[in-house]
Design a protein around this motif. Structure first.
Motif: not given
Length: 878
Positions: A796-805
């Motif tokens: 899947d696209t990375i565009a909607y992956e959760p931002w790193p914490l």
């Protein structure tokens, strides 16, 4: 190890995003308002030249921010469109005969291709163009709302006229006396115009600036343009030489109304001045003075407002032959016509107080008019013995110079030569004289705005037709809403008539129509709207661009508005932003939108400039006529004359325009995007350097090479992260998160570069560490980010992956730099673990080389320790 294949990667992911509509956004009512963001770019005018590298700067900034928000769980509206009506396409049509619509659509295709080549995450399903009928139908609809609300009116009025473009210009379109579009010196011309009553909203436009998160410089520009001042209106009776009243055609005595912020200086008014365009000029002009006045009016019409108000120019004017009666002392004073007074400010007439106004002083000296001093400064008043002494005739005998106007003097202090008001301080005198005049009905308190009503119509073809008809029986009649849009007709000639009528006036079949009210014969309005009309509300059409029955549904307006972040150039601080605020406030008052302001936060990106080459006489030479004889030594190729390299705007004439197509071809879109953000703070202007772009390209090459190493050796999560690389990642995540959220993109990129430099030295990089870094990178270099993400095994696209914490524990500094001072002067420094004991810091500081050297021959008196920061050793000679 393969080369960084940006030429394959970038088209691949652009096609993926377009095919999958990756950035299409829907209004999900389950998403709370605090998790929605409307991020807007100032949409471009699609010129024939296409984009240059300055255009993508703001677009890149908003794209990075939107990608960051999406990965943070926000629903983001990020649209694009085109401000497509305007003079350039029409001027091109005049030269070539090509219809402006054809030129404009070709330009839009070119712009769209270039914008897409940079990988921006727009929702392209919301694309709009202001010249399309389904768009300008609603521009016309809003105009009718303005008209029906009494905010659009027709008037024969003197306007700014461009002799080259053959059209009227709003005040805001005149820069330093020249047409903003073509640079021709602007003149004045009286023609029939449609005008919008923006002044009715002056106070709201002023007050609501305080509610906005905008740059203070932009707010100041708008406040100054609106130009609120408080003072009074005073009516001067007009009389002839023999003192008989001047009357209009019905026999009613006439007066000259003036606005002044200083009614306390009325006793010093020794003559009056009216603007050449003032409606009372014909009444004021006596037969003996008519030839002189007419000649002066003709000469004034050829001057721009800038020329007329230039303080350095010699004052000109002509006596009308008539007089006004000063209401405070009954004296008869002459009325002059002079072009240093503008019809656009106040009432177009002034009382002249030459003792305390430099323009009036200069005018009085030229024409030998009397000067009466009516304000004494604080210092003069103290010298005379105080305010009460100013009333004493003995003071006038002892200090005659205090009461005489020997030069133009300060206008604040205490009233003199002012009858019963003599000796009163300026502020009190202002109030007292106004109250005195108000009792007799010849004066009152007033608020004035420098802002003038908006000259809205244009005498050109390529603009929105104004949806009104002129009926002999009914007057001016608006079209019925169901008859919109009123379409532009096809024409054979786009040439302006130059008479004050647009080319539409020559199309008889289109002009002649029937009245919507009585059905009788009528004629269409032939002026068109200005380019600014479509940009006054485009942000609303993005919300619902295909709605056939409303400019945008109220549900979608409530869902998205106001715009959370608006990014564009500071050159629009007055024009577009003021006009858009005005239209939006009208729509708000009509109940059509949900907020009184359209743009909650505004950010102005700085200009991307280029290098130019300057001769000794300050003229510029095109880059193609320059030779670099030695590093940073430049000469003019033809003459060998030395040149200085300077920073200037990109210009075709200087051959220093950078075409994004060229640099994308050579280095890739991701490199261009990252370089433009790395050049410096977003708001700052900065010069383009291809060497700097190459540096960023090499960074991306390094990322690519490291990514290949990670995917080949590490896999995903098959090694336990080393403590050092884990700390580095968490610190990088924190820095990039904070800086991206605050739009400090250059420092976020620096943090990623530091990470890559350090990570390159590591024996291995675990997959989960690399995956989090790729997420950070993906908002800045989205094509490379998508490719590296896919190579980590994701589909899947990375565009909607959760931002790193990040973990705050990992972000604490292990060591601190401790400064060593001797008697307050820095002499050395050392590294110490965070939280080191005071005694240990003191001991180490005393042993540093710098401290030992500067303490030689001195005795330590005391030591001041600030943990983790500094040690200051106080010493004195033994």
């Amino acid at each position: 190890m393969s080369k960084y294949p940006f030429k394959e990667i970038e088209p691949k992911w652009q096609a993926y995003w377009e095919t999958n509509k990756t950035f299409k956004v829907m209004e999900d009512p389950a998403v709370p308002r605090e998790k929605r963001r409307y991020v807007l770019d100032m949409f471009p005018y699609p010129s024939a030249q296409g984009l240059h590298v300055g255009h993508p700067e703001g677009y890149t900034a908003t794209d990075i921010y939107c990608r960051f928000l999406r990965m943070g769980g926000y629903t983001v509206l990020h649209p694009m469109g085109f401000d497509a009506f305007g003079l350039p396409a029409e001027n091109y049509a005049i030269r070539t005969g090509t219809h402006p619509a054809v030129t404009t659509r070709a330009n839009i295709e070119q712009f769209t291709r270039q914008i897409k080549s940079l990988g921006f995450s727009y929702d392209w399903d919301r694309l709009i163009s202001t010249c399309e009928e389904d768009y300008y139908r609603w521009t016309q609809w809003i105009f009718l709302k303005l008209y029906n609300k009494g905010l659009a009116y027709e008037a024969e009025t003197p306007i700014n006229w461009c002799p080259s473009c053959l059209t009227g210009l709003a005040n805001e379109e005149v820069k330093e006396g020249r047409c903003e579009r073509c640079g021709t010196v602007v003149t004045r011309k009286t023609i029939r115009q449609w005008i919008l009553k923006i002044t009715a909203y002056a106070e709201k436009l002023l007050q609501d600036l305080d509610t906005l998160d905008w740059p203070e410089s932009v707010k100041v520009m708008q406040r100054n343009w609106i130009g609120k001042s408080e003072g009074g209106e005073v009516n001067f009776k007009l009389v002839s030489r023999d003192g008989s009243p001047l009357c209009d055609s019905s026999g009613k005595p006439q007066g000259l109304l003036i606005y002044t912020t200083r009614p306390d200086t009325l006793f010093g008014a020794t003559y009056m001045v009216v603007a050449p365009e003032h409606s009372l000029v014909p009444l004021l002009t006596t037969p003996e003075q008519k030839a002189a006045v007419d000649s002066y009016l003709d000469a004034s019409a050829k001057k721009s407002d800038l020329e007329r108000t230039d303080l350095a120019k010699e004052k000109t004017g002509v006596f009308t032959g008539s007089y006004a009666v000063n209401p405070v002392n009954g004296e008869k004073i002459p009325v002059w016509v002079a072009d240093y007074v503008l019809i656009s400010y106040g009432t177009g007439a002034i009382m002249a107080v030459p003792a305390h106004d430099e323009r009036d002083w200069d005018f009085a000296r030229v024409f030998n008019l009397p000067v009466v001093k009516v304000v004494a400064s604080k210092e003069e008043t103290e010298k005379a013995g105080g305010p009460e002494a100013l009333k004493d005739p003995e003071t006038r005998r002892r200090f005659p110079e205090l009461f005489e106007a020997r030069e133009c003097t300060v206008a604040y202090g205490y009233a003199i030569n002012s009858g019963p008001f003599t000796g009163i301080d300026t502020d009190t005198a202002v109030r007292s004289i106004l109250e005195w005049l108000a009792k007799d009905g010849i004066g009152k308190r007033a608020i004035n705005y420098k802002l003038r009503d908006w000259v809205f119509s244009r005498q050109r073809y390529w603009g929105e037709p104004i949806p009104l008809v002129h009926c002999p029986a009914c007057g001016c009649v608006p079209l019925n809403e169901e008859d919109l849009p009123l379409r532009l007709p096809e024409v054979e000639s786009y040439q302006p008539t130059g008479t004050g009528e647009s080319p539409l006036a020559l199309i008889t079949d289109w002009v002649e129509t029937s009245c919507p009210r009585c059905g009788g014969r009528a004629k269409r309005e032939t002026n068109t709207m200005p380019q600014w009309a479509g940009s006054c509300w485009y942000f609303l059409r993005y919300l619902d661009p295909r709605n056939p029955s409303r400019f945008a549904s109220r549900d979608k307006i409530d869902y998205w508005m106001p715009v959370d972040l608006y990014v564009g150039g500071a050159e629009h601080a007055v024009l577009h932003l003021l006009y858009a605020r005005f239209w939006h406030k009208v729509l708000y008052d009509l109940g059509e939108v949900n907020t009184p302001e359209p743009f909650q936060r505004l950010v102005n990106q700085g200009m991307i400039t280029s290098f130019a080459y300057q001769r000794a006489n300050k003229t510029l030479v095109g880059a193609d006529a320059v030779t670099e004889r030695a590093p940073d030594v430049f000469v003019e190729t033809a003459t060998g004359a030395p040149l200085e390299r300077v920073i200037a705007k990109m210009s075709k004439s200087l051959k220093n325009v950078i075409n994004p197509d060229d640099v994308i071809r050579d280095y890739g879109a991701d490199a261009v995007r990252m370089y433009e953000m790395f050049m410096g703070p977003l708001e700052a202007s900065k010069p383009w350097s291809t060497q700097g772009l190459i540096g960023v390209f090499r960074f991306l090459e390094k990322v690519w090479a490291l990514g290949e190493k990670v995917t080949a050796e590490s896999g995903i999560g098959n090694r336990h992260p080393a403590p050092d690389i884990t700390k580095l990642l968490h610190r990088t995540v924190k820095k990039v998160t904070d800086d991206t959220a605050s739009l400090n993109f250059n420092t976020a990129i620096s943090a990623m570069m530091i990470f890559i430099n350090e990570a390159s030295r590591a024996d291995s990089i675990p997959g989960e560490i690399w995956a989090d870094f790729v997420k950070l990178l993906s908002v800045y270099a989205p094509h490379l980010g998508e490719e590296l993400w896919q190579r980590l095994g994701h589909t899947d696209t990375i565009a909607y992956e959760p931002w790193p914490l990040y973990n705050e524990e990992y972000c604490r500094e292990d060591t601190r730099t401790v400064v060593v001072q001797v008697n307050g002067k820095i002499r050395d420094k050392f590294e110490a673990p965070t939280g080191t004991d005071r005694a240990v810091l003191q001991e180490r500081a005393l042993k540093t080389a710098g401290a030992v050297k500067h303490l030689a021959g001195s005795a330590v008196v005391k030591v001041i320790v600030v943990p983790d920061r500094l040690v200051n050793i106080v010493a004195r000679p033994q």
